[in-house]
Design a protein around this motif. Structure first.
Motif, PDB file in Angstrom:
ATOM      1  N   LEU A 114      -5.597   4.466  -3.529  1.00  0.00           N
ATOM      2  CA  LEU A 114      -4.738   4.093  -2.548  1.00  0.00           C
ATOM      3  C   LEU A 114      -3.191   4.077  -3.226  1.00  0.00           C
ATOM      4  CD1 LEU A 114      -6.507   1.750  -0.211  1.00  0.00           C
ATOM      5  CD2 LEU A 114      -6.006   4.183   0.195  1.00  0.00           C
ATOM      6  N   HIS A 115      -2.062   4.599  -2.581  1.00  0.00           N
ATOM      7  CA  HIS A 115      -0.896   4.495  -3.132  1.00  0.00           C
ATOM      8  C   HIS A 115      -0.250   3.775  -1.931  1.00  0.00           C
ATOM      9  CE1 HIS A 115      -1.908   6.934  -6.339  1.00  0.00           C
ATOM     10  NE2 HIS A 115      -2.618   7.747  -5.573  1.00  0.00           N
ATOM     11  N   ARG A 116       0.638   2.995  -2.098  1.00  0.00           N
ATOM     12  CA  ARG A 116       1.663   2.185  -1.232  1.00  0.00           C
ATOM     13  C   ARG A 116       2.600   2.961  -0.806  1.00  0.00           C
ATOM     14  NH1 ARG A 116       2.503  -4.326  -1.097  1.00  0.00           N
ATOM     15  NH2 ARG A 116       3.843  -4.483   0.956  1.00  0.00           N
ATOM     16  N   ARG A 117       2.808   3.355   0.370  1.00  0.00           N
ATOM     17  CA  ARG A 117       4.168   4.031   0.927  1.00  0.00           C
ATOM     18  C   ARG A 117       4.412   3.626   2.438  1.00  0.00           C
ATOM     19  NH1 ARG A 117       0.586   8.755   0.575  1.00  0.00           N
ATOM     20  NH2 ARG A 117       1.027   8.916  -1.550  1.00  0.00           N
ATOM     21  N   ASP A 118       5.604   3.284   2.858  1.00  0.00           N
ATOM     22  CA  ASP A 118       6.179   3.378   4.064  1.00  0.00           C
ATOM     23  C   ASP A 118       5.315   2.287   4.725  1.00  0.00           C
ATOM     24  OD1 ASP A 118       8.106   5.116   3.559  1.00  0.00           O
ATOM     25  OD2 ASP A 118       6.867   6.709   4.067  1.00  0.00           O
ATOM     26  N   GLY A 119       5.183   1.145   4.233  1.00  0.00           N
ATOM     27  CA  GLY A 119       4.230  -0.054   5.040  1.00  0.00           C
ATOM     28  C   GLY A 119       2.876   0.454   5.161  1.00  0.00           C
ATOM     29  N   ALA A 120       2.320   1.163   4.401  1.00  0.00           N
ATOM     30  CA  ALA A 120       0.842   1.411   4.470  1.00  0.00           C
ATOM     31  C   ALA A 120       0.300   1.797   3.155  1.00  0.00           C
ATOM     32  CB  ALA A 120       0.456   2.646   5.390  1.00  0.00           C
TER      33      ALA A 120
ATOM     34  N   GLY B 101      -4.934   6.456   5.815  1.00  0.00           N
ATOM     35  CA  GLY B 101      -3.982   5.500   5.927  1.00  0.00           C
ATOM     36  C   GLY B 101      -4.347   4.278   6.506  1.00  0.00           C
ATOM     37  N   PHE B 102      -3.653   3.158   5.883  1.00  0.00           N
ATOM     38  CA  PHE B 102      -4.137   1.891   6.296  1.00  0.00           C
ATOM     39  C   PHE B 102      -2.746   0.783   6.427  1.00  0.00           C
ATOM     40  CE2 PHE B 102      -7.881   3.929   3.990  1.00  0.00           C
ATOM     41  CZ  PHE B 102      -8.740   3.884   4.878  1.00  0.00           C
ATOM     42  N   ASP B 103      -2.353   0.743   7.589  1.00  0.00           N
ATOM     43  CA  ASP B 103      -1.082  -0.020   7.739  1.00  0.00           C
ATOM     44  C   ASP B 103      -1.300  -1.465   7.261  1.00  0.00           C
ATOM     45  OD1 ASP B 103      -0.274   2.142   9.142  1.00  0.00           O
ATOM     46  OD2 ASP B 103      -0.698   1.190  11.164  1.00  0.00           O
TER      47      ASP B 103
END
Length: 280
Positions: free
Chosen positions: A18-24, A32-34
């Motif tokens: 998983l990569h963190r981008r735009d609050g998710a 995607g996981f918010d």
């Protein structure tokens, strides 16, 4: 000491990074996981829930937090922190997971025990959303995840340490996420743990089980030590919090719970076994 972001999360649906981008947190497949406004992320798919609201309730989490922050288990936290930091790498961050992290007490104590030159990347995973919510509010520097030990949302071979504090160990998963030479620190209740409380709430208490000296596959036992002391609970509220944070709350019958509720004070034995395993 500095705490850096833990970024080795894995998608609970396909296992990809998983990569963190735009609050998710997102994987390459598009899952995607918010990230909640409190800072945690929910990585427990609906199909892996055993109930609508699994894990500790909001009330149990609050009781555990009051009890732990009063310092009753601080000797355990100190012993675990010392073991985690022993022989920690000096040239890079130590990546540590608390598997079944509850409201985050042991990771907070670990952060406080680290030296000025030590870098930590801390991850707490718990199946209770209430526990993870409380943890995320208290320790912003760690990464907090609603998830399950049965399928940790963590990349393979990404950790130097795993903690399992009075929890439900899943050794195959622990061996998967640990690097070779990484360590699992497991804390289990000993024969006399909370004996005085158990004597109050149960008609009889079971004889101690034979000590389990087996070593899980993929590990070698590094050390095993017993930590024992007593705590004085001077108020009925402290006794109620202790009972509420343990499985005994639901195992005891109504009469046993009533006997505990009638107590104004109680001296209780703490008896735990701290075992260190090295991942092969």
């Amino acid at each position: 000491m500095s705490t850096i972001a833990f970024e080795a999360l894995a998608c609970p649906l396909d296992g990809d990074p998983l990569h963190r981008r735009d609050g998710a947190w997102c994987c390459e497949a598009g899952h995607g996981f918010d990230i909640a406004r409190q800072g945690y992320v929910h990585l427990l798919p609906v199909q892996r829930k055993r109930s609508r609201d699994p894990g500790d309730s909001k009330e149990m989490v609050a009781a555990r937090r009051r009890f732990l922050e009063a310092g009753h288990y601080q000797p355990i936290a100190q012993a675990v922190a010392q073991a985690v930091l022993k022989e920690a790498p000096a040239d890079r961050a130590l990546h540590c997971l608390d598997a079944g992290s509850g409201e985050g007490y042991y990771l907070r104590e670990l952060e406080g025990a680290a030296g000025d030159d030590q870098k930590l990347a801390l991850l707490g995973v718990d199946i209770s959303k209430w526990a993870v919510l409380a943890a995320a509010k208290s320790q912003k520097a760690a990464t907090w995840v609603v998830g399950t030990n049965a399928q940790l949302p963590v990349q393979t071979c990404s950790l130097e340490r795993v903690l399992c504090m009075f929890g439900f160990p899943v050794y195959t998963e622990f061996a998967r996420v640990l690097k070779p030479g990484g360590e699992l620190l497991q804390v289990d209740a000993g024969a006399d743990h909370l004996r005085e409380l158990r004597e109050v709430i149960y008609p009889t208490i079971k004889s101690p089980r034979n000590e389990d000296n087996s070593v899980p596959e993929g590990f070698t036992r590094t050390s095993c030590e017993r930590l024992s002391y007593t705590i004085d609970l001077a108020h009925a509220a402290q006794i109620a919090d202790l009972l509420a944070m343990t499985p005994h709350l639901h195992r005891a019958n109504a009469e046993g719970r009533a006997r505990a509720a009638a107590l104004e004070s109680l001296t209780v034995s703490v008896d735990v076994q701290i075992t260190r395993f090295t991942c092969q």
